[in-house]
Design a protein around this motif. Sequence first.
Motif, PDB file in Angstrom:
ATOM      1  N   THR A 170       1.005   7.855 -10.301  1.00 50.37           N
ATOM      2  CA  THR A 170       1.609   9.075 -10.821  1.00 50.37           C
ATOM      3  C   THR A 170       1.827   9.002 -12.313  1.00 50.37           C
ATOM      4  O   THR A 170       1.739  10.014 -13.009  1.00 50.37           O
ATOM      5  CB  THR A 170       2.957   9.338 -10.145  1.00 50.37           C
ATOM      6  OG1 THR A 170       2.867   8.965  -8.791  1.00 50.37           O
ATOM      7  CG2 THR A 170       3.334  10.794 -10.232  1.00 50.37           C
ATOM      8  N   GLU A 205      -2.809   6.983  -5.635  1.00 46.76           N
ATOM      9  CA  GLU A 205      -1.347   6.986  -5.571  1.00 46.76           C
ATOM     10  C   GLU A 205      -0.675   6.994  -6.934  1.00 46.76           C
ATOM     11  O   GLU A 205       0.500   7.300  -7.044  1.00 46.76           O
ATOM     12  CB  GLU A 205      -0.838   5.785  -4.754  1.00 46.76           C
ATOM     13  CG  GLU A 205      -1.017   4.452  -5.410  1.00 46.76           C
ATOM     14  CD  GLU A 205       0.294   3.834  -5.906  1.00 46.76           C
ATOM     15  OE1 GLU A 205       1.357   4.380  -5.623  1.00 46.76           O
ATOM     16  OE2 GLU A 205       0.211   2.819  -6.593  1.00 46.76           O
ATOM     17  N   LEU A 237       0.054  11.291   1.974  1.00 51.29           N
ATOM     18  CA  LEU A 237      -0.359  10.304   0.972  1.00 51.29           C
ATOM     19  C   LEU A 237      -0.280   8.890   1.526  1.00 51.29           C
ATOM     20  O   LEU A 237      -1.170   8.061   1.308  1.00 51.29           O
ATOM     21  CB  LEU A 237       0.529  10.437  -0.271  1.00 51.29           C
ATOM     22  CG  LEU A 237       0.071   9.672  -1.505  1.00 51.29           C
ATOM     23  CD1 LEU A 237      -1.269  10.183  -1.976  1.00 51.29           C
ATOM     24  CD2 LEU A 237       1.090   9.778  -2.621  1.00 51.29           C
ATOM     25  N   LEU A 238       0.797   8.630   2.276  1.00 50.04           N
ATOM     26  CA  LEU A 238       0.958   7.288   2.853  1.00 50.04           C
ATOM     27  C   LEU A 238      -0.158   6.993   3.845  1.00 50.04           C
ATOM     28  O   LEU A 238      -0.682   5.877   3.896  1.00 50.04           O
ATOM     29  CB  LEU A 238       2.321   7.174   3.527  1.00 50.04           C
ATOM     30  CG  LEU A 238       2.655   5.803   4.092  1.00 50.04           C
ATOM     31  CD1 LEU A 238       2.704   4.773   2.981  1.00 50.04           C
ATOM     32  CD2 LEU A 238       3.982   5.822   4.824  1.00 50.04           C
ATOM     33  N   PRO A 244       2.733   4.119  -1.604  1.00 51.14           N
ATOM     34  CA  PRO A 244       2.767   4.651  -2.962  1.00 51.14           C
ATOM     35  C   PRO A 244       4.180   4.610  -3.547  1.00 51.14           C
ATOM     36  O   PRO A 244       5.162   4.828  -2.829  1.00 51.14           O
ATOM     37  CB  PRO A 244       2.314   6.100  -2.788  1.00 51.14           C
ATOM     38  CG  PRO A 244       1.564   6.118  -1.515  1.00 51.14           C
ATOM     39  CD  PRO A 244       2.190   5.088  -0.646  1.00 51.14           C
ATOM     40  N   THR A 269      -3.344   6.178   1.691  1.00 55.78           N
ATOM     41  CA  THR A 269      -3.356   4.856   1.062  1.00 55.78           C
ATOM     42  C   THR A 269      -3.301   3.751   2.109  1.00 55.78           C
ATOM     43  O   THR A 269      -3.975   2.735   1.973  1.00 55.78           O
ATOM     44  CB  THR A 269      -2.186   4.687   0.076  1.00 55.78           C
ATOM     45  OG1 THR A 269      -0.969   4.965   0.772  1.00 55.78           O
ATOM     46  CG2 THR A 269      -2.319   5.609  -1.101  1.00 55.78           C
ATOM     47  N   THR A 302      -6.444  15.785  -6.151  1.00 56.98           N
ATOM     48  CA  THR A 302      -6.462  14.330  -5.989  1.00 56.98           C
ATOM     49  C   THR A 302      -7.867  13.845  -5.673  1.00 56.98           C
ATOM     50  O   THR A 302      -8.330  12.844  -6.218  1.00 56.98           O
ATOM     51  CB  THR A 302      -5.480  13.914  -4.883  1.00 56.98           C
ATOM     52  OG1 THR A 302      -4.163  14.074  -5.383  1.00 56.98           O
ATOM     53  CG2 THR A 302      -5.665  12.472  -4.486  1.00 56.98           C
ATOM     54  N   SER A 324       0.816  -1.216   0.000  1.00 57.38           N
ATOM     55  CA  SER A 324       0.000   0.000   0.000  1.00 57.38           C
ATOM     56  C   SER A 324       0.847   1.264   0.000  1.00 57.38           C
ATOM     57  O   SER A 324       0.310   2.366  -0.066  1.00 57.38           O
ATOM     58  CB  SER A 324      -0.943   0.005   1.210  1.00 57.38           C
ATOM     59  OG  SER A 324      -0.241   0.388   2.368  1.00 57.38           O
ATOM     60  N   PRO A 378       0.459  12.965  -5.520  1.00 57.69           N
ATOM     61  CA  PRO A 378       1.656  12.188  -5.892  1.00 57.69           C
ATOM     62  C   PRO A 378       2.557  12.946  -6.861  1.00 57.69           C
ATOM     63  O   PRO A 378       3.784  12.894  -6.732  1.00 57.69           O
ATOM     64  CB  PRO A 378       1.080  10.924  -6.543  1.00 57.69           C
ATOM     65  CG  PRO A 378      -0.350  11.152  -6.729  1.00 57.69           C
ATOM     66  CD  PRO A 378      -0.770  12.255  -5.842  1.00 57.69           C
TER      67      PRO A 378
END
Lengths: 289, 291
Positions: free
Chosen positions: B211, B209, B263-264, A120, B267, B67, A118, B237
Amino acid sequence: MTPAGGAVPTRDGALPRSLLFAAAAVSALAVVAVFAFLLWFSLPVFRGDALASLLSWRWQPLRGQFGILPMLLGSFCLASSALLLAFPLALGVCCFAHGAGPVRAARPLLAAVRFMTSVPTVVYGLVSVFLLVPLIRDAFYGSGFSWLAAALTLSVLVLPTIVLLVDAQFRQVQAEIGPSAAALGFSPVQQLLRLTLPLSRRGLAAALALGFGRAVGDTLIPLMLAGNAARVPHSLLDPLRTLTSHIALVVATDSQDLAYASLFASGLILFVVTAFVHLLLRRWRGQAA
Amino acid sequence: MERMLRLFAWGASVLVPAVLLTLLAFLLWRGVPGWSLALFFGDTPPLDAVLRGAPVFDGLWPACLGTVALVLLATAIAVPLGIASGVYQAEFASPRQRAALSFCVDLLAGIPSILMGLFGFALILLLRKTVAPAANTGLLLSAGCLALLVLPYLISTTRLALESVPHELRLAGACLGLSHGQVVGRILLPAALHGIFGGVILAVGRAAEDTAVILLTGVVANAGAPSSLFGKYEALPFHIYYLAAEYQTPAQLAQAFAAALVLLCITGGLFAVARLLRAHLETRWKTGRSQ
């Protein structure tokens, strides 16, 4: 009760079949459309001497040289070196989870690997740019943006894919042979070494193929870390450029016709390679069934 | 030989979590100090930005909005299509159709994401040459290409969720005199909803996520909040990728790390929810069955 969105039920609650069929047809045609577009736009390449220009070792758009062979080689080198690292590691992790390590550690280890799926790609890239690249720069020479940096990061990226596939395979084999092997007096490690690993040969090959597909198809890691020089790398510390990052770079910078054609030709090569991997996988699966 | 295997397995199993921990620790160390309201909104008062749409210049807010818009649009396209295809494949397709469909879906799942972007780019080139000379890359195009990217996940989770509904439910529906279509619409789909929802969440995470697709289809570094379907936009991203390559001040770099952490979290959170739903699906039909 209403069914999930998408297909609207008719009054008697049945789903309109034609609508579902249309959706399925669109999904199936999507992949055909992608292929057709790539083929159509790379057609100019197959006329006359454009092909010779494309299949050369020089990429110098300003001098009218549009060879994509260095990128082809770059993609292959990077993907195989990343696999060379990731595959044994993944195998080690799976062996650990299936008998070579303490039983209680298996679940957290696999959970950690699942979490890795998970993360990215861009996050792996960012951390590598500011952690791994300076390390390589200090330990060796050059800018640090190199085949080595990209290969190390890419191996971390494809590792979870391989681990999860091999784990599923091991599980299946051990469910079949576990009790008999234990009854015959095999220790867990012996069972792993003498039975599970040899019996999983095809699953391992499938995991390797799928990992290769993943590694060849990744764009961001080589784009951020490999340095992107369109040359053939002579050592692990040289920069290289892959087909994927080539596509991203050319879209961003060039606008000549032949440069574009080379772009779609690169795309076509990528498509064919990944399609080939999947055909191979399907064949193996068909034989197993 | 056995000792070597054991040693090797231990080595790999120490190394892999160590790499993961290093990554997380580095990210936290560089990212956490940057977390503040200013990270998101720059110099603009947050309330103005959120409620009145005041422009934000050096914050993450426009990228977050981009996003969100991108993911919403992409799922709006992909979810109906994917679920309907999955239902058709699992319930109505003839064996030949099923084989063809699963072949195409497998192939689509294997296509590198940059090729989806290239497909979108080619679509624009075609439009420019033919009907719309002014066509340009933008939000809707990116969303469409991302939808293609996540479509295989949706189709296969829908199919799997339907196939894991116990056979007894189908029989019960048939006994009640429902047609096959009614059984699917009234019984199987509601029963499989959890599993399907898990697939949707995975698709959202994947769309958030990626890109490579948006790199080719209209994302730019400084577009502000997304204003139209066909306009350029920013996305998290890409923002991270851009700052990693082109940062000029330490503050910008800190922003990149903080954005990566954001972002982490997104996700990772989506992934955890999807896992929970899947675990629920796996245990759901096991209780109360006489086996």
